[in-house]
Motif scaffolding. Structure first.
Motif, PDB file in Angstrom:
ATOM      1  N   THR A 140       0.833  -1.199   0.000  1.00  8.84           N
ATOM      2  CA  THR A 140       0.000   0.000   0.000  1.00  8.84           C
ATOM      3  C   THR A 140       0.869   1.250   0.000  1.00  8.84           C
ATOM      4  OG1 THR A 140      -1.590  -1.250   1.325  1.00  8.84           O
ATOM      5  CG2 THR A 140      -1.956   1.103   1.119  1.00  8.84           C
ATOM      6  N   LYS A 141       1.958   1.218   0.760  1.00  3.58           N
ATOM      7  CA  LYS A 141       2.863   2.370   0.820  1.00  3.58           C
ATOM      8  C   LYS A 141       3.433   2.675  -0.562  1.00  3.58           C
ATOM      9  CE  LYS A 141       6.913   4.086   3.351  1.00  3.58           C
ATOM     10  NZ  LYS A 141       7.888   3.773   4.437  1.00  3.58           N
ATOM     11  N   LYS A 142       3.828   1.632  -1.278  1.00  5.97           N
ATOM     12  CA  LYS A 142       4.390   1.801  -2.617  1.00  5.97           C
ATOM     13  C   LYS A 142       3.330   2.346  -3.576  1.00  5.97           C
ATOM     14  CE  LYS A 142       7.605  -0.856  -5.510  1.00  5.97           C
ATOM     15  NZ  LYS A 142       8.210  -2.203  -5.700  1.00  5.97           N
ATOM     16  N   ALA A 143       2.099   1.859  -3.431  1.00  7.35           N
ATOM     17  CA  ALA A 143       1.019   2.346  -4.286  1.00  7.35           C
ATOM     18  C   ALA A 143       0.724   3.811  -4.016  1.00  7.35           C
ATOM     19  CB  ALA A 143      -0.235   1.500  -4.067  1.00  7.35           C
ATOM     20  N   LEU A 144       0.668   4.180  -2.731  1.00  8.50           N
ATOM     21  CA  LEU A 144       0.329   5.557  -2.378  1.00  8.50           C
ATOM     22  C   LEU A 144       1.424   6.540  -2.758  1.00  8.50           C
ATOM     23  CD1 LEU A 144      -1.409   5.037   1.077  1.00  8.50           C
ATOM     24  CD2 LEU A 144      -2.471   5.641  -1.102  1.00  8.50           C
ATOM     25  N   SER A 145       2.649   6.053  -2.932  1.00  6.05           N
ATOM     26  CA  SER A 145       3.719   6.946  -3.384  1.00  6.05           C
ATOM     27  C   SER A 145       3.464   7.420  -4.811  1.00  6.05           C
ATOM     28  CB  SER A 145       5.075   6.241  -3.301  1.00  6.05           C
ATOM     29  OG  SER A 145       5.170   5.207  -4.272  1.00  6.05           O
ATOM     30  N   ASN A 146       2.540   6.758  -5.496  1.00  2.33           N
ATOM     31  CA  ASN A 146       2.162   7.128  -6.856  1.00  2.33           C
ATOM     32  C   ASN A 146       0.734   7.685  -6.886  1.00  2.33           C
ATOM     33  OD1 ASN A 146       3.293   7.051  -9.593  1.00  2.33           O
ATOM     34  ND2 ASN A 146       1.573   5.702 -10.077  1.00  2.33           N
ATOM     35  N   SER A 147       0.278   8.212  -5.746  1.00  7.98           N
ATOM     36  CA  SER A 147      -1.126   8.603  -5.603  1.00  7.98           C
ATOM     37  C   SER A 147      -1.557   9.674  -6.595  1.00  7.98           C
ATOM     38  CB  SER A 147      -1.392   9.090  -4.174  1.00  7.98           C
ATOM     39  OG  SER A 147      -0.577  10.207  -3.863  1.00  7.98           O
ATOM     40  N   GLY A 148      -0.625  10.512  -7.034  1.00 11.77           N
ATOM     41  CA  GLY A 148      -0.981  11.567  -7.975  1.00 11.77           C
ATOM     42  C   GLY A 148      -1.444  11.057  -9.317  1.00 11.77           C
ATOM     43  N   ASN A 149      -1.169   9.780  -9.613  1.00  9.88           N
ATOM     44  CA  ASN A 149      -1.570   9.200 -10.894  1.00  9.88           C
ATOM     45  C   ASN A 149      -2.728   8.209 -10.775  1.00  9.88           C
ATOM     46  OD1 ASN A 149       0.593  10.279 -12.759  1.00  9.88           O
ATOM     47  ND2 ASN A 149       1.888   9.290 -11.224  1.00  9.88           N
ATOM     48  N   LEU A 150      -3.225   7.989  -9.551  1.00  6.62           N
ATOM     49  CA  LEU A 150      -4.305   7.031  -9.335  1.00  6.62           C
ATOM     50  C   LEU A 150      -5.660   7.726  -9.385  1.00  6.62           C
ATOM     51  CD1 LEU A 150      -2.718   5.093  -6.331  1.00  6.62           C
ATOM     52  CD2 LEU A 150      -2.934   4.259  -8.682  1.00  6.62           C
ATOM     53  N   ASN A 151      -6.684   6.993  -9.820  1.00 10.10           N
ATOM     54  CA  ASN A 151      -8.014   7.590  -9.834  1.00 10.10           C
ATOM     55  C   ASN A 151      -8.559   7.667  -8.408  1.00 10.10           C
ATOM     56  OD1 ASN A 151     -10.045   5.246  -9.304  1.00 10.10           O
ATOM     57  ND2 ASN A 151      -8.682   4.395 -10.880  1.00 10.10           N
ATOM     58  N   GLU A 152      -9.461   8.612  -8.171  1.00  8.97           N
ATOM     59  CA  GLU A 152      -9.930   8.907  -6.821  1.00  8.97           C
ATOM     60  C   GLU A 152     -10.644   7.725  -6.179  1.00  8.97           C
ATOM     61  OE1 GLU A 152     -12.183  12.460  -6.507  1.00  8.97           O
ATOM     62  OE2 GLU A 152     -10.632  13.743  -7.378  1.00  8.97           O
ATOM     63  N   ASP A 153     -11.458   7.007  -6.946  1.00 10.09           N
ATOM     64  CA  ASP A 153     -12.192   5.877  -6.381  1.00 10.09           C
ATOM     65  C   ASP A 153     -11.240   4.796  -5.881  1.00 10.09           C
ATOM     66  OD1 ASP A 153     -14.595   7.088  -6.883  1.00 10.09           O
ATOM     67  OD2 ASP A 153     -14.967   6.018  -8.762  1.00 10.09           O
ATOM     68  N   PHE A 154     -10.229   4.484  -6.688  1.00 13.63           N
ATOM     69  CA  PHE A 154      -9.265   3.468  -6.280  1.00 13.63           C
ATOM     70  C   PHE A 154      -8.474   3.933  -5.063  1.00 13.63           C
ATOM     71  CE2 PHE A 154      -4.889   1.750  -6.600  1.00 13.63           C
ATOM     72  CZ  PHE A 154      -5.183   0.423  -6.347  1.00 13.63           C
ATOM     73  N   LEU A 155      -8.102   5.204  -5.052  1.00  9.63           N
ATOM     74  CA  LEU A 155      -7.320   5.754  -3.955  1.00  9.63           C
ATOM     75  C   LEU A 155      -8.101   5.697  -2.644  1.00  9.63           C
ATOM     76  CD1 LEU A 155      -4.529   7.015  -3.601  1.00  9.63           C
ATOM     77  CD2 LEU A 155      -5.563   9.261  -3.979  1.00  9.63           C
ATOM     78  N   LEU A 156      -9.369   6.081  -2.691  1.00 10.43           N
ATOM     79  CA  LEU A 156     -10.204   6.036  -1.492  1.00 10.43           C
ATOM     80  C   LEU A 156     -10.400   4.603  -1.018  1.00 10.43           C
ATOM     81  CD1 LEU A 156     -12.915   8.714  -2.369  1.00 10.43           C
ATOM     82  CD2 LEU A 156     -11.173   8.870  -0.582  1.00 10.43           C
ATOM     83  N   SER A 157     -10.623   3.694  -1.966  1.00  3.41           N
ATOM     84  CA  SER A 157     -10.792   2.283  -1.615  1.00  3.41           C
ATOM     85  C   SER A 157      -9.526   1.731  -0.984  1.00  3.41           C
ATOM     86  CB  SER A 157     -11.154   1.482  -2.866  1.00  3.41           C
ATOM     87  OG  SER A 157     -11.225   0.107  -2.581  1.00  3.41           O
ATOM     88  N   LEU A 158      -8.392   2.114  -1.538  1.00  2.98           N
ATOM     89  CA  LEU A 158      -7.102   1.640  -1.038  1.00  2.98           C
ATOM     90  C   LEU A 158      -6.898   2.059   0.412  1.00  2.98           C
ATOM     91  CD1 LEU A 158      -4.496   0.215  -2.066  1.00  2.98           C
ATOM     92  CD2 LEU A 158      -3.596   2.483  -2.569  1.00  2.98           C
ATOM     93  N   LYS A 159      -7.171   3.322   0.704  1.00  3.76           N
ATOM     94  CA  LYS A 159      -6.965   3.831   2.060  1.00  3.76           C
ATOM     95  C   LYS A 159      -7.969   3.245   3.048  1.00  3.76           C
ATOM     96  CE  LYS A 159      -4.870   8.265   0.809  1.00  3.76           C
ATOM     97  NZ  LYS A 159      -5.002   9.744   0.872  1.00  3.76           N
ATOM     98  N   SER A 160      -9.232   3.245   2.675  1.00  2.00           N
ATOM     99  CA  SER A 160     -10.259   2.800   3.621  1.00  2.00           C
ATOM    100  C   SER A 160     -10.191   1.305   3.867  1.00  2.00           C
ATOM    101  CB  SER A 160     -11.649   3.184   3.114  1.00  2.00           C
ATOM    102  OG  SER A 160     -11.936   2.544   1.884  1.00  2.00           O
ATOM    103  N   ASN A 161      -9.964   0.525   2.816  1.00  3.82           N
ATOM    104  CA  ASN A 161      -9.916  -0.919   2.995  1.00  3.82           C
ATOM    105  C   ASN A 161      -8.682  -1.355   3.756  1.00  3.82           C
ATOM    106  OD1 ASN A 161     -12.153  -2.555   1.581  1.00  3.82           O
ATOM    107  ND2 ASN A 161     -11.707  -0.915   0.139  1.00  3.82           N
ATOM    108  N   SER A 162      -7.547  -0.731   3.496  1.00  3.85           N
ATOM    109  CA  SER A 162      -6.333  -1.108   4.216  1.00  3.85           C
ATOM    110  C   SER A 162      -6.481  -0.820   5.702  1.00  3.85           C
ATOM    111  CB  SER A 162      -5.130  -0.350   3.646  1.00  3.85           C
ATOM    112  OG  SER A 162      -4.862  -0.767   2.331  1.00  3.85           O
TER     113      SER A 162
END
Length: 334
Positions: A61-83
């Motif tokens: 998740t940390k590695k994914a969030l380091s690229n957060s500026g290129n991720l879509n908002e729905d995926f980003l929110l799901s990533l944070k809330s589910n983790s």
């Protein structure tokens, strides 16, 4: 686009959900990153006596969030809330979440003493693992420190004679071990505590480490990218063999196939998707079959329909298919 099918396994990575103290952790410790995931994979029959194959999944998740500026908002929110919900640890502090057949491993930055205190507290409405349910009939569960092992403190549920889970809390690493019944044969069962200890011995000391003892799995690991998401499946038997699955080219079951992997790697605004196939021998590799699979899944609702720049490569007893998508389109559901 939905890719990274192995990501559904992330829901099984840890059950430390609902712990308020854990959700507000102060960074501490560290733990290894996703590049060391293969260190934690044990031989299939380490706990389950009849097992021959194994499947694993790792995600950072940390590695994914380091690229957060290129991720879509729905995926980003799901990533944070589910983790946070699944692990009870802030998403940005998870270096690696990994599932193995008999447990899971989480590495990152978290306050181990807060986790221990939460395990030892009696919850008013715990889940079957001891945390945060809405089912009042399960009220009163708490965990107790059972023993220590290689620097980890191991907790089991206080009210169970044969606990189904054990949590081993180390510096920057949490290991969950699940009790293995071995087809209900009580004399052959392996306690959750012993499973947790065994996973620790594999990860920390190399005991029963599969990558050191199985050439096909080593080839699979060496050939698969160290992406943000990695899933590997080593089969019990080769496809098309007497005890193996039947050949089905369009469904990715190639004759002679013994292992399969997928890695998703973020490269800024582009994401590389890699599929790796390991065969029993170089002679089993049939590039025509790989091409047929790509063609069958590169149109309509096929799994590869949104990939571009698809390439096929073969090397010895391996075949690799790679493609690209825009990172903004990347998505999977837990």
């Amino acid at each position: 686009m939905r890719v990274g099918a192995g990501a559904t396994a992330l829901g099984a990575v840890g059950s430390l959900s609902g712990c308020s103290a854990i959700q507000d952790l102060i960074p501490g410790g560290g733990g290894a990153g996703i590049s060391s995931y293969s260190n934690w994979v044990y031989e299939p029959d380490t706990f389950e006596s009849d097992a021959e194959g194994i499947d694993v999944f790792a995600f950072s998740t940390k590695k994914a969030l380091s690229n957060s500026g290129n991720l879509n908002e729905d995926f980003l929110l799901s990533l944070k809330s589910n983790s946070s919900r699944q692990l009870g640890i802030r998403a940005e502090n998870i270096n690696m979440g990994m599932s193995v057949p008999d447990g899971s491993i989480v590495t990152g930055s978290f306050d181990t003493e807060s986790i221990k205190a939460e395990l030892e507290s009696s919850r008013e409405t715990p889940t079957d693992s001891g945390f945060g349910s809405n089912d009042d009939s399960t009220a009163g569960y708490e965990y107790e420190s059972e023993t220590t092992h290689e620097g980890y403190e191991i907790y089991v549920r206080a009210d169970q004679e044969e606990p189904g889970r054990a949590y081993a809390i180390g510096d920057g690493t949490i290991v969950q071990g699940n009790r293995v019944s071995n087809d209900g044969n009580e004399s052959d069962s392996v306690s959750a505590e012993d499973v947790a200890k065994g996973i620790i011995d594999t990860g920390e000391s190399g005991d029963n480490r599969l990558v050191d003892n199985n050439e096909e799995f080593k080839t699979l690991v060496d050939s698969t990218d160290k992406g943000v998401s990695i899933s590997l499946d080593l089969y019990d038997d080769e496809v098309g063999s007497e005890d193996g699955p039947d050949e089905d080219v369009r469904s990715r079951e190639f004759d002679g196939l013994i292992g399969y992997g997928q890695a998703d790697t973020f490269n800024g605004d582009t994401t590389k998707i890699q599929y790796v196939f390991v065969f029993g021998s170089e002679g089993d590799v049939n590039e025509g079959d790989i091409e047929e699979w790509v063609e069958a899944n590169d149109t309509g609702e096929g799994n590869l329909s949104e990939l571009r720049d698809i390439k096929i490569n073969t090397d010895g007893n391996t075949a690799t298919v790679t493609g690209k998508i825009d990172t903004i389109e990347y998505d999977f559901s837990y």
